[in-house]
Design a protein around this motif. Structure first.
Motif, short mmCIF file in Angstrom:
data_model
loop_
_atom_site.label_atom_id
_atom_site.label_comp_id
_atom_site.label_asym_id
_atom_site.label_seq_id
_atom_site.Cartn_x
_atom_site.Cartn_y
_atom_site.Cartn_z
N THR A 1 0.82 -1.22 0.00
CA THR A 1 0.00 0.00 0.00
C THR A 1 0.85 1.26 0.00
N PHE A 2 1.95 1.22 0.79
CA PHE A 2 2.77 2.43 0.93
C PHE A 2 4.10 2.35 0.16
N ASN A 3 4.28 1.25 -0.60
CA ASN A 3 5.52 1.07 -1.36
C ASN A 3 6.76 1.20 -0.47
N VAL A 4 6.72 0.48 0.66
CA VAL A 4 7.89 0.47 1.56
C VAL A 4 8.39 -0.96 1.70
N ASP A 5 9.69 -1.08 1.91
CA ASP A 5 10.29 -2.40 2.06
C ASP A 5 9.85 -3.03 3.39
N LEU A 6 9.66 -4.35 3.37
CA LEU A 6 9.25 -5.06 4.60
C LEU A 6 10.22 -4.78 5.75
N GLY A 7 11.52 -4.88 5.43
CA GLY A 7 12.53 -4.69 6.46
C GLY A 7 12.54 -3.28 7.03
N SER A 8 12.18 -2.30 6.19
CA SER A 8 12.23 -0.90 6.66
C SER A 8 11.06 -0.58 7.59
N LEU A 9 10.10 -1.50 7.71
CA LEU A 9 8.97 -1.23 8.61
C LEU A 9 9.42 -1.08 10.06
N TRP A 10 10.53 -1.71 10.41
CA TRP A 10 11.01 -1.51 11.79
C TRP A 10 12.36 -0.80 11.82
N ALA A 11 12.74 -0.20 10.69
CA ALA A 11 14.02 0.53 10.67
C ALA A 11 13.76 2.03 10.84
N SER A 12 14.83 2.76 11.09
CA SER A 12 14.67 4.20 11.29
C SER A 12 14.83 4.96 9.97
N THR A 13 14.99 4.22 8.88
CA THR A 13 15.26 4.87 7.59
C THR A 13 14.00 5.13 6.78
N LEU A 14 12.85 4.70 7.28
CA LEU A 14 11.62 4.83 6.51
C LEU A 14 11.27 6.30 6.26
N ASP A 15 10.99 6.64 5.01
CA ASP A 15 10.60 8.01 4.65
C ASP A 15 9.08 8.05 4.53
N GLU A 16 8.42 8.52 5.60
CA GLU A 16 6.94 8.44 5.62
C GLU A 16 6.30 9.41 4.63
N GLN A 17 7.02 10.51 4.31
CA GLN A 17 6.46 11.46 3.35
C GLN A 17 6.41 10.84 1.94
#
Lengths: 287, 246
Positions: A55-71
Protein backbone atom coordinates in the motif's frame (compact mmCIF):
# COMPACT_ATOMS: atom_id res chain seq x y z
CA UNK A 1 12.02 -3.86 17.59
CA UNK A 2 8.21 -3.90 17.65
CA UNK A 3 8.26 -0.42 19.21
CA UNK A 4 10.03 0.84 16.08
CA UNK A 5 7.47 -1.00 14.01
CA UNK A 6 4.57 0.73 15.72
CA UNK A 7 6.16 4.16 15.62
CA UNK A 8 6.64 3.67 11.87
CA UNK A 9 3.02 2.54 11.45
CA UNK A 10 1.90 5.63 13.40
CA UNK A 11 4.10 7.85 11.20
CA UNK A 12 2.62 6.30 8.05
CA UNK A 13 -0.89 6.83 9.40
CA UNK A 14 -0.26 10.49 10.21
CA UNK A 15 1.59 11.33 6.99
CA UNK A 16 -1.21 9.75 4.96
CA UNK A 17 -3.95 11.34 7.11
CA UNK A 18 -5.71 8.04 7.72
CA UNK A 19 -7.91 7.09 10.65
CA UNK A 20 -7.09 4.00 12.70
CA UNK A 21 -10.08 2.22 11.16
CA UNK A 22 -8.92 3.02 7.63
CA UNK A 23 -5.37 1.89 8.30
CA UNK A 24 -6.58 -1.30 10.02
CA UNK A 25 -8.69 -2.10 6.98
CA UNK A 26 -5.74 -1.53 4.64
CA UNK A 27 -3.69 -3.93 6.76
CA UNK A 28 -6.48 -6.52 6.60
CA UNK A 29 -7.17 -6.31 10.34
CA UNK A 30 -10.28 -5.67 12.42
CA UNK A 31 -10.06 -2.25 14.09
CA UNK A 32 -10.21 -3.89 17.51
CA UNK A 33 -7.41 -6.30 16.69
CA UNK A 34 -5.35 -3.36 15.37
CA UNK A 35 -5.86 -1.43 18.61
CA UNK A 36 -4.98 -4.47 20.68
CA UNK A 37 -1.72 -5.01 18.80
CA UNK A 38 -0.85 -1.33 19.00
CA UNK A 39 -1.63 -0.99 22.70
CA UNK A 40 0.84 -3.74 23.64
CA UNK A 41 3.31 -2.99 20.80
CA UNK A 42 2.82 -6.54 19.56
CA UNK A 43 4.21 -7.99 16.37
CA UNK A 44 1.95 -7.97 13.28
CA UNK A 45 1.10 -10.92 11.03
CA UNK A 46 3.16 -11.24 7.84
CA UNK A 47 0.13 -10.70 5.60
CA UNK A 48 -0.64 -7.38 7.33
CA UNK A 49 2.99 -6.33 6.90
CA UNK A 50 2.84 -7.33 3.23
CA UNK A 51 -0.32 -5.24 2.80
CA UNK A 52 1.42 -2.23 4.39
CA UNK A 53 4.47 -2.78 2.19
CA UNK A 54 2.35 -2.84 -0.96
CA UNK A 55 0.00 0.00 0.00
CA UNK A 56 2.77 2.43 0.93
CA UNK A 57 5.52 1.07 -1.36
CA UNK A 58 7.89 0.47 1.56
CA UNK A 59 10.29 -2.40 2.06
CA UNK A 60 9.25 -5.06 4.60
CA UNK A 61 12.53 -4.69 6.46
CA UNK A 62 12.23 -0.90 6.66
CA UNK A 63 8.97 -1.23 8.61
CA UNK A 64 11.01 -1.51 11.79
CA UNK A 65 14.02 0.53 10.67
CA UNK A 66 14.67 4.20 11.29
CA UNK A 67 15.26 4.87 7.59
CA UNK A 68 11.62 4.83 6.51
CA UNK A 69 10.60 8.01 4.65
CA UNK A 70 6.94 8.44 5.62
CA UNK A 71 6.46 11.46 3.35
CA UNK A 72 7.51 9.44 0.28
CA UNK A 73 5.20 6.65 1.47
CA UNK A 74 2.32 9.11 1.77
CA UNK A 75 3.07 10.51 -1.70
CA UNK A 76 2.84 7.02 -3.11
CA UNK A 77 -0.37 6.33 -1.23
CA UNK A 78 -1.95 9.54 -2.55
CA UNK A 79 -0.71 8.73 -6.07
CA UNK A 80 1.89 11.46 -6.37
CA UNK A 81 4.55 9.19 -7.88
CA UNK A 82 6.71 12.01 -9.25
CA UNK A 83 7.93 12.89 -5.76
CA UNK A 84 11.21 11.20 -4.88
CA UNK A 85 12.28 10.26 -1.36
CA UNK A 86 14.57 12.87 0.19
CA UNK A 87 17.62 10.56 -0.14
CA UNK A 88 17.42 10.68 -3.93
CA UNK A 89 16.34 14.29 -4.35
CA UNK A 90 19.64 16.13 -3.94
CA UNK A 91 22.45 16.24 -6.49
CA UNK A 92 20.33 14.77 -9.26
CA UNK A 93 22.80 14.31 -12.10
CA UNK A 94 21.61 10.98 -13.51
CA UNK A 95 18.90 10.61 -16.11
CA UNK A 96 16.55 7.72 -15.63
CA UNK A 97 17.64 6.34 -19.03
CA UNK A 98 21.02 5.51 -17.50
CA UNK A 99 19.48 2.96 -15.09
CA UNK A 100 16.83 1.49 -17.37
CA UNK A 101 19.22 -1.25 -18.50
CA UNK A 102 19.46 -2.46 -14.91
CA UNK A 103 15.70 -2.57 -14.45
CA UNK A 104 15.21 -4.29 -17.80
CA UNK A 105 17.88 -6.86 -17.01
CA UNK A 106 16.52 -7.68 -13.57
CA UNK A 107 13.00 -7.96 -14.96
CA UNK A 108 14.17 -10.34 -17.68
CA UNK A 109 15.89 -12.56 -15.17
CA UNK A 110 13.51 -12.43 -12.21
CA UNK A 111 10.23 -10.92 -13.38
CA UNK A 112 8.39 -7.65 -12.79
CA UNK A 113 7.27 -8.45 -9.26
CA UNK A 114 10.87 -8.93 -8.14
CA UNK A 115 11.75 -5.49 -9.56
CA UNK A 116 8.86 -3.93 -7.65
CA UNK A 117 10.06 -5.51 -4.40
CA UNK A 118 13.57 -4.16 -4.98
CA UNK A 119 12.29 -0.67 -5.73
CA UNK A 120 10.30 -0.65 -2.49
CA UNK A 121 13.64 -0.64 -0.74
CA UNK A 122 14.24 2.79 -2.29
CA UNK A 123 10.56 3.79 -1.97
CA UNK A 124 10.41 4.71 -5.65
CA UNK A 125 7.41 3.53 -7.70
CA UNK A 126 8.09 1.71 -10.95
CA UNK A 127 6.12 4.37 -12.86
CA UNK A 128 8.85 6.89 -12.05
CA UNK A 129 11.07 5.10 -14.55
CA UNK A 130 8.59 5.43 -17.42
CA UNK A 131 10.08 8.77 -18.44
CA UNK A 132 13.75 8.32 -19.41
CA UNK A 133 14.44 12.06 -19.10
CA UNK A 134 13.54 12.31 -15.42
CA UNK A 135 16.50 12.87 -13.13
CA UNK A 136 17.65 11.14 -9.97
CA UNK A 137 20.89 11.11 -8.00
CA UNK A 138 23.66 8.53 -8.15
CA UNK A 139 22.68 7.05 -4.77
CA UNK A 140 19.82 5.22 -6.45
CA UNK A 141 22.08 3.13 -8.65
CA UNK A 142 24.42 2.63 -5.70
CA UNK A 143 21.63 1.38 -3.44
CA UNK A 144 20.03 -0.70 -6.18
CA UNK A 145 23.23 -2.55 -7.13
CA UNK A 146 24.18 -3.04 -3.46
CA UNK A 147 20.76 -4.57 -2.86
CA UNK A 148 21.22 -6.87 -5.85
CA UNK A 149 24.56 -8.00 -4.42
CA UNK A 150 22.90 -8.66 -1.05
CA UNK A 151 20.32 -10.76 -2.87
CA UNK A 152 23.06 -12.95 -4.31
CA UNK A 153 23.76 -11.30 -7.67
CA UNK A 154 27.35 -11.98 -8.67
CA UNK A 155 29.93 -9.58 -10.13
CA UNK A 156 29.42 -11.26 -13.46
CA UNK A 157 25.66 -10.72 -13.32
CA UNK A 158 26.14 -7.03 -12.43
CA UNK A 159 28.54 -6.73 -15.35
CA UNK A 160 25.95 -8.29 -17.65
CA UNK A 161 23.31 -5.80 -16.46
CA UNK A 162 25.68 -3.00 -17.46
CA UNK A 163 26.12 -4.68 -20.83
CA UNK A 164 22.39 -4.30 -21.48
CA UNK A 165 23.10 -0.59 -21.86
CA UNK A 166 23.65 -1.17 -25.58
CA UNK A 167 20.26 -2.83 -25.91
CA UNK A 168 18.44 -0.02 -24.17
CA UNK A 169 20.31 2.83 -25.88
CA UNK A 170 20.92 1.68 -29.42
CA UNK A 171 17.76 3.34 -30.76
CA UNK A 172 18.16 6.55 -28.75
CA UNK A 173 19.72 9.77 -30.08
CA UNK A 174 22.88 8.87 -28.15
CA UNK A 175 22.92 5.39 -29.67
CA UNK A 176 22.48 6.72 -33.17
CA UNK A 177 25.35 9.16 -32.73
CA UNK A 178 27.54 6.38 -31.39
CA UNK A 179 26.60 4.16 -34.34
CA UNK A 180 28.18 6.62 -36.77
CA UNK A 181 31.60 5.46 -35.56
CA UNK A 182 32.75 2.45 -37.48
CA UNK A 183 35.93 1.27 -35.79
CA UNK A 184 36.82 0.09 -32.32
CA UNK A 185 39.18 2.91 -31.38
CA UNK A 186 37.01 5.76 -32.61
CA UNK A 187 33.88 4.48 -30.87
CA UNK A 188 35.67 4.60 -27.50
CA UNK A 189 37.21 7.98 -28.29
CA UNK A 190 33.73 9.30 -29.06
CA UNK A 191 32.28 7.74 -25.91
CA UNK A 192 34.78 9.51 -23.67
CA UNK A 193 35.52 12.75 -25.49
CA UNK A 194 32.15 13.63 -27.01
CA UNK A 195 29.39 11.71 -25.26
CA UNK A 196 30.44 10.87 -21.70
CA UNK A 197 28.09 13.49 -20.27
CA UNK A 198 25.21 11.85 -22.11
CA UNK A 199 25.56 8.58 -20.24
CA UNK A 200 27.08 9.60 -16.90
CA UNK A 201 27.31 13.10 -15.41
CA UNK A 202 28.51 11.88 -12.03
CA UNK A 203 32.07 11.20 -13.21
CA UNK A 204 34.61 13.04 -15.34
CA UNK A 205 35.83 10.64 -17.99
CA UNK A 206 39.32 10.95 -19.45
CA UNK A 207 41.09 9.05 -22.17
CA UNK A 208 44.39 8.14 -20.56
CA UNK A 209 45.70 6.04 -23.44
CA UNK A 210 44.27 5.33 -26.87
CA UNK A 211 45.88 2.64 -29.03
CA UNK A 212 44.54 0.31 -31.69
CA UNK A 213 44.50 -2.68 -29.35
CA UNK A 214 44.22 -1.05 -25.94
CA UNK A 215 42.42 1.91 -24.42
CA UNK A 216 42.70 3.16 -20.86
CA UNK A 217 39.86 5.23 -19.45
CA UNK A 218 39.80 7.09 -16.14
CA UNK A 219 36.53 7.86 -14.34
CA UNK A 220 36.90 10.44 -11.59
CA UNK A 221 33.97 11.28 -9.29
CA UNK A 222 32.95 14.92 -9.87
CA UNK A 223 33.44 17.23 -6.92
CA UNK A 224 30.14 18.94 -7.66
CA UNK A 225 28.32 15.65 -7.06
CA UNK A 226 30.23 14.92 -3.85
CA UNK A 227 29.40 18.39 -2.56
CA UNK A 228 25.72 18.05 -3.39
CA UNK A 229 25.57 14.69 -1.65
CA UNK A 230 27.77 15.93 1.20
CA UNK A 231 29.92 12.83 0.84
CA UNK A 232 33.62 12.20 0.22
CA UNK A 233 32.77 9.62 -2.40
CA UNK A 234 29.81 7.76 -3.84
CA UNK A 235 31.77 5.14 -5.74
CA UNK A 236 31.07 1.48 -4.91
CA UNK A 237 32.31 -1.86 -6.17
CA UNK A 238 28.87 -2.92 -7.40
CA UNK A 239 28.34 0.20 -9.54
CA UNK A 240 31.86 -0.28 -10.86
CA UNK A 241 30.88 -3.68 -12.32
CA UNK A 242 27.82 -2.28 -14.05
CA UNK A 243 29.95 0.57 -15.43
CA UNK A 244 32.44 -1.95 -16.77
CA UNK A 245 29.55 -3.69 -18.51
CA UNK A 246 28.47 -0.39 -20.11
CA UNK A 247 32.01 0.19 -21.37
CA UNK A 248 32.29 -3.36 -22.65
CA UNK A 249 29.34 -3.03 -25.02
CA UNK A 250 30.23 0.42 -26.35
CA UNK A 251 32.00 -1.50 -29.13
CA UNK A 252 28.63 -2.95 -30.18
CA UNK A 253 27.58 0.46 -31.54
CA UNK A 254 30.25 -0.07 -34.21
CA UNK A 255 28.85 -3.57 -34.84
CA UNK A 256 31.84 -5.12 -33.11
CA UNK A 257 31.99 -7.74 -30.35
CA UNK A 258 31.75 -6.48 -26.76
CA UNK A 259 35.20 -5.60 -25.43
CA UNK A 260 37.19 -7.03 -22.54
CA UNK A 261 37.33 -4.67 -19.57
CA UNK A 262 39.88 -4.86 -16.76
CA UNK A 263 39.72 -2.74 -13.61
CA UNK A 264 43.18 -1.29 -12.86
CA UNK A 265 42.34 1.20 -10.10
CA UNK A 266 39.25 2.02 -8.10
CA UNK A 267 38.03 4.83 -5.86
CA UNK A 268 36.22 2.33 -3.61
CA UNK A 269 39.53 0.49 -3.31
CA UNK A 270 41.30 3.63 -2.05
CA UNK A 271 42.62 5.13 -5.29
CA UNK A 272 41.86 8.67 -6.48
CA UNK A 273 40.17 7.41 -9.66
CA UNK A 274 38.69 4.41 -11.38
CA UNK A 275 40.91 3.22 -14.20
CA UNK A 276 39.80 0.69 -16.78
CA UNK A 277 41.77 -1.04 -19.49
CA UNK A 278 39.69 -1.97 -22.52
CA UNK A 279 40.76 -4.43 -25.19
CA UNK A 280 38.94 -5.62 -28.29
CA UNK A 281 37.37 -9.06 -28.11
CA UNK A 282 36.60 -11.63 -30.76
CA UNK A 283 33.68 -13.10 -28.86
CA UNK A 284 30.34 -12.13 -30.35
CA UNK A 285 27.54 -11.35 -27.95
CA UNK A 286 25.22 -9.74 -30.45
CA UNK A 287 24.74 -10.92 -33.98
CA UNK B 1 -4.33 -14.78 2.38
CA UNK B 2 -4.78 -18.53 1.86
CA UNK B 3 -2.06 -18.46 -0.79
CA UNK B 4 0.34 -16.84 1.67
CA UNK B 5 -0.51 -19.48 4.30
CA UNK B 6 0.21 -22.17 1.73
CA UNK B 7 3.49 -20.65 0.62
CA UNK B 8 4.87 -19.87 4.08
CA UNK B 9 3.71 -23.28 5.33
CA UNK B 10 5.45 -25.06 2.48
CA UNK B 11 8.66 -23.01 2.87
CA UNK B 12 8.84 -23.73 6.62
CA UNK B 13 8.14 -27.42 6.08
CA UNK B 14 10.40 -27.99 3.07
CA UNK B 15 13.41 -26.04 4.27
CA UNK B 16 13.20 -27.65 7.69
CA UNK B 17 13.25 -31.06 6.05
CA UNK B 18 16.01 -30.02 3.66
CA UNK B 19 18.25 -29.06 6.56
CA UNK B 20 17.22 -32.18 8.46
CA UNK B 21 15.66 -30.47 11.51
CA UNK B 22 12.76 -31.70 13.61
CA UNK B 23 9.98 -29.21 14.39
CA UNK B 24 11.37 -29.02 17.93
CA UNK B 25 14.90 -28.19 16.68
CA UNK B 26 13.55 -25.57 14.32
CA UNK B 27 11.43 -24.04 17.08
CA UNK B 28 14.50 -23.80 19.27
CA UNK B 29 16.51 -22.13 16.49
CA UNK B 30 13.75 -19.58 15.86
CA UNK B 31 12.99 -19.07 19.54
CA UNK B 32 9.30 -20.01 19.31
CA UNK B 33 7.24 -22.98 20.46
CA UNK B 34 6.99 -26.23 18.51
CA UNK B 35 3.26 -25.61 18.29
CA UNK B 36 3.88 -22.34 16.39
CA UNK B 37 6.05 -24.15 13.84
CA UNK B 38 3.45 -26.88 13.51
CA UNK B 39 0.65 -24.36 12.93
CA UNK B 40 2.62 -22.42 10.31
CA UNK B 41 3.49 -25.66 8.51
CA UNK B 42 -0.12 -26.84 8.70
CA UNK B 43 -1.22 -23.52 7.21
CA UNK B 44 -3.33 -22.61 10.25
CA UNK B 45 -1.83 -19.10 10.30
CA UNK B 46 0.91 -17.06 8.66
CA UNK B 47 3.98 -16.28 10.78
CA UNK B 48 4.37 -12.88 12.39
CA UNK B 49 6.78 -10.42 10.79
CA UNK B 50 9.59 -11.02 13.32
CA UNK B 51 9.35 -14.80 13.04
CA UNK B 52 9.42 -14.50 9.26
CA UNK B 53 12.62 -12.44 9.32
CA UNK B 54 14.20 -14.80 11.86
CA UNK B 55 13.38 -17.64 9.45
CA UNK B 56 14.82 -15.66 6.50
CA UNK B 57 18.05 -15.08 8.44
CA UNK B 58 18.36 -18.57 9.91
CA UNK B 59 18.03 -20.31 6.55
CA UNK B 60 19.84 -17.65 4.52
CA UNK B 61 16.94 -16.83 2.20
CA UNK B 62 18.02 -14.22 -0.32
CA UNK B 63 14.61 -12.70 -1.03
CA UNK B 64 12.38 -11.86 1.97
CA UNK B 65 9.44 -11.55 -0.43
CA UNK B 66 9.61 -15.23 -1.42
CA UNK B 67 6.41 -15.87 0.54
CA UNK B 68 4.67 -14.67 -2.63
CA UNK B 69 6.12 -17.64 -4.58
CA UNK B 70 6.63 -20.54 -2.17
CA UNK B 71 10.14 -21.14 -3.51
CA UNK B 72 13.40 -19.60 -2.36
CA UNK B 73 17.04 -19.00 -3.15
CA UNK B 74 19.51 -19.73 -0.36
CA UNK B 75 22.58 -17.66 0.34
CA UNK B 76 24.93 -20.52 0.98
CA UNK B 77 24.10 -23.73 -0.83
CA UNK B 78 27.36 -25.52 0.13
CA UNK B 79 26.26 -25.35 3.77
CA UNK B 80 23.70 -27.96 2.88
CA UNK B 81 26.47 -30.33 1.90
CA UNK B 82 28.12 -29.89 5.26
CA UNK B 83 24.95 -30.61 7.21
CA UNK B 84 25.63 -33.06 9.96
CA UNK B 85 23.09 -35.53 8.67
CA UNK B 86 23.12 -38.36 6.21
CA UNK B 87 20.69 -38.23 3.33
CA UNK B 88 20.23 -36.80 -0.05
CA UNK B 89 22.72 -33.96 0.38
CA UNK B 90 25.41 -36.51 1.16
CA UNK B 91 24.67 -38.28 -2.11
CA UNK B 92 24.41 -35.28 -4.38
CA UNK B 93 27.24 -33.24 -2.97
CA UNK B 94 30.18 -35.27 -4.30
CA UNK B 95 28.45 -35.62 -7.65
CA UNK B 96 27.88 -31.90 -7.81
CA UNK B 97 31.55 -31.20 -7.26
CA UNK B 98 32.58 -33.49 -10.11
CA UNK B 99 29.76 -33.06 -12.56
CA UNK B 100 28.04 -30.16 -14.24
CA UNK B 101 24.61 -29.14 -13.10
CA UNK B 102 21.64 -26.87 -13.79
CA UNK B 103 19.72 -24.94 -11.18
CA UNK B 104 16.16 -25.67 -10.15
CA UNK B 105 15.30 -22.17 -11.39
CA UNK B 106 16.54 -22.93 -14.90
CA UNK B 107 14.50 -26.12 -14.88
CA UNK B 108 11.42 -24.26 -13.62
CA UNK B 109 9.05 -24.61 -16.59
CA UNK B 110 9.96 -28.26 -17.13
CA UNK B 111 9.40 -29.03 -13.45
CA UNK B 112 6.11 -27.15 -13.37
CA UNK B 113 4.78 -29.22 -16.24
CA UNK B 114 6.08 -32.47 -14.79
CA UNK B 115 4.63 -31.71 -11.35
CA UNK B 116 1.22 -31.55 -13.00
CA UNK B 117 1.60 -34.49 -15.36
CA UNK B 118 3.89 -36.87 -13.53
CA UNK B 119 4.29 -36.06 -9.83
CA UNK B 120 4.98 -39.63 -8.75
CA UNK B 121 7.52 -40.22 -11.50
CA UNK B 122 9.48 -37.11 -10.40
CA UNK B 123 9.51 -38.40 -6.86
CA UNK B 124 10.78 -41.79 -8.05
CA UNK B 125 13.46 -40.25 -10.25
CA UNK B 126 14.73 -38.03 -7.45
CA UNK B 127 14.56 -40.88 -4.97
CA UNK B 128 16.65 -43.10 -7.28
CA UNK B 129 19.26 -40.35 -7.22
CA UNK B 130 19.19 -39.97 -3.47
CA UNK B 131 17.07 -36.81 -3.36
CA UNK B 132 13.61 -35.83 -2.15
CA UNK B 133 11.20 -33.42 -3.90
CA UNK B 134 11.79 -30.78 -1.20
CA UNK B 135 15.00 -29.88 -3.03
CA UNK B 136 12.80 -28.35 -5.73
CA UNK B 137 11.87 -25.59 -3.29
CA UNK B 138 15.39 -24.15 -3.61
CA UNK B 139 15.66 -22.28 -6.89
CA UNK B 140 19.45 -21.95 -6.91
CA UNK B 141 20.04 -25.58 -6.00
CA UNK B 142 22.30 -27.38 -8.52
CA UNK B 143 20.59 -30.42 -10.01
CA UNK B 144 23.15 -32.90 -11.37
CA UNK B 145 23.25 -33.17 -15.11
CA UNK B 146 22.20 -36.82 -15.32
CA UNK B 147 19.10 -36.04 -13.25
CA UNK B 148 18.34 -33.16 -15.62
CA UNK B 149 18.39 -35.55 -18.54
CA UNK B 150 16.32 -38.01 -16.56
CA UNK B 151 13.68 -35.28 -16.23
CA UNK B 152 13.72 -34.74 -19.98
CA UNK B 153 13.32 -38.43 -20.61
CA UNK B 154 10.42 -38.38 -18.23
CA UNK B 155 8.84 -35.53 -20.15
CA UNK B 156 9.10 -37.56 -23.34
CA UNK B 157 7.57 -40.61 -21.65
CA UNK B 158 4.68 -38.48 -20.41
CA UNK B 159 4.35 -36.79 -23.81
CA UNK B 160 4.55 -33.37 -22.18
CA UNK B 161 4.82 -30.73 -24.85
CA UNK B 162 7.21 -27.85 -24.35
CA UNK B 163 7.10 -25.00 -26.72
CA UNK B 164 7.77 -21.34 -26.32
CA UNK B 165 4.11 -20.45 -26.45
CA UNK B 166 3.37 -22.15 -23.16
CA UNK B 167 6.68 -21.29 -21.54
CA UNK B 168 6.63 -17.58 -22.29
CA UNK B 169 3.97 -16.60 -19.72
CA UNK B 170 5.93 -18.29 -16.94
CA UNK B 171 9.09 -16.67 -18.12
CA UNK B 172 7.58 -13.22 -17.99
CA UNK B 173 6.18 -13.82 -14.50
CA UNK B 174 9.14 -15.40 -12.82
CA UNK B 175 12.10 -14.89 -15.10
CA UNK B 176 12.90 -18.55 -15.38
CA UNK B 177 14.71 -20.07 -18.27
CA UNK B 178 16.38 -17.30 -20.17
CA UNK B 179 18.51 -15.99 -17.36
CA UNK B 180 21.63 -17.51 -18.83
CA UNK B 181 21.22 -15.35 -21.92
CA UNK B 182 20.83 -12.03 -20.25
CA UNK B 183 23.27 -10.30 -22.54
CA UNK B 184 21.40 -11.26 -25.66
CA UNK B 185 18.60 -8.76 -25.60
CA UNK B 186 14.93 -8.37 -24.87
CA UNK B 187 12.45 -11.16 -24.37
CA UNK B 188 11.28 -10.67 -27.96
CA UNK B 189 14.89 -11.15 -29.11
CA UNK B 190 15.04 -14.41 -27.21
CA UNK B 191 11.80 -15.66 -28.66
CA UNK B 192 12.91 -14.80 -32.15
CA UNK B 193 16.29 -16.35 -31.57
CA UNK B 194 14.86 -19.65 -30.38
CA UNK B 195 12.18 -19.72 -33.04
CA UNK B 196 14.82 -19.47 -35.70
CA UNK B 197 17.17 -21.95 -34.04
CA UNK B 198 15.88 -24.86 -32.04
CA UNK B 199 12.46 -23.41 -31.39
CA UNK B 200 11.73 -25.26 -28.20
CA UNK B 201 12.85 -25.82 -24.66
CA UNK B 202 15.33 -28.54 -25.53
CA UNK B 203 17.08 -26.07 -27.70
CA UNK B 204 17.16 -23.64 -24.82
CA UNK B 205 18.74 -26.14 -22.53
CA UNK B 206 21.27 -27.08 -25.17
CA UNK B 207 22.31 -23.48 -25.66
CA UNK B 208 22.48 -22.90 -21.93
CA UNK B 209 24.96 -25.70 -21.44
CA UNK B 210 28.65 -25.41 -22.11
CA UNK B 211 30.25 -27.51 -24.79
CA UNK B 212 31.82 -29.72 -22.11
CA UNK B 213 28.45 -30.25 -20.48
CA UNK B 214 26.88 -31.32 -23.76
CA UNK B 215 29.81 -33.61 -24.56
CA UNK B 216 29.54 -35.12 -21.10
CA UNK B 217 26.02 -36.41 -21.65
CA UNK B 218 26.03 -40.22 -21.76
CA UNK B 219 25.58 -41.69 -25.25
CA UNK B 220 22.34 -43.46 -24.41
CA UNK B 221 20.82 -40.17 -23.25
CA UNK B 222 22.13 -38.27 -26.24
CA UNK B 223 20.22 -40.40 -28.72
CA UNK B 224 16.70 -39.04 -28.18
CA UNK B 225 18.02 -35.49 -28.30
CA UNK B 226 20.37 -35.86 -31.24
CA UNK B 227 18.65 -33.26 -33.34
CA UNK B 228 19.11 -30.68 -30.60
CA UNK B 229 22.77 -31.35 -30.09
CA UNK B 230 24.07 -30.39 -33.50
CA UNK B 231 25.55 -27.02 -34.39
CA UNK B 232 26.41 -26.10 -30.83
CA UNK B 233 27.32 -22.41 -30.91
CA UNK B 234 30.46 -22.33 -28.85
CA UNK B 235 30.54 -18.57 -28.51
CA UNK B 236 27.35 -18.46 -26.44
CA UNK B 237 27.10 -19.52 -22.84
CA UNK B 238 30.39 -18.49 -21.35
CA UNK B 239 31.01 -15.40 -23.45
CA UNK B 240 30.41 -13.00 -20.59
CA UNK B 241 33.03 -14.58 -18.38
CA UNK B 242 35.71 -13.94 -20.94
CA UNK B 243 34.87 -10.26 -21.02
CA UNK B 244 34.85 -9.37 -17.34
CA UNK B 245 38.34 -9.32 -15.93
CA UNK B 246 37.84 -8.01 -12.43
Amino acid sequence: MTQNLWSNIKALQEASRLSEAELARLMGLEERAFQELQRFSKDIPLDSAANLSKTFNVDLGSLWASTLDEQAAASYFHKRPGELPERYSVGKFSKVRSVINLLVGVRQQRGQEYVEHLLRHSQIPTTFFDDPDKVINVLFITDFTELLAQRGWSQEQLFSLGQLSYQTHRDSAFGKKMATHKNWKSVYEALVVEHSSAFDRNYDYRLERCEDSRIIIDAIPREEVCEALQADTFDTETTCYTRMGVMSTAACYAKLPASQVTKLRSVHGGDDRNRYEIRPSTTLLYS
Amino acid sequence: MQEMKTHTGSLFRNLRKLFGYTQMEMASRLNVSQSTISKVESEVFVPELTLWFDFVREFGLLDPYCFYYGTAELRDIPNLFDANKTGWHGVWAPKHKKKMSMTVRALGPLLTHLKTHAPMQIKTLLSKNGATPVVLTVLNYPVPWDVVWGLFELSQDCKVSFNLANLAPQQSEQGFIFSRFSTMGTREDYLEFFRSHAGDYFGTIKLGATKEEVEGIPANLKKPFRKYLSDYPAHIGRARESQLIA
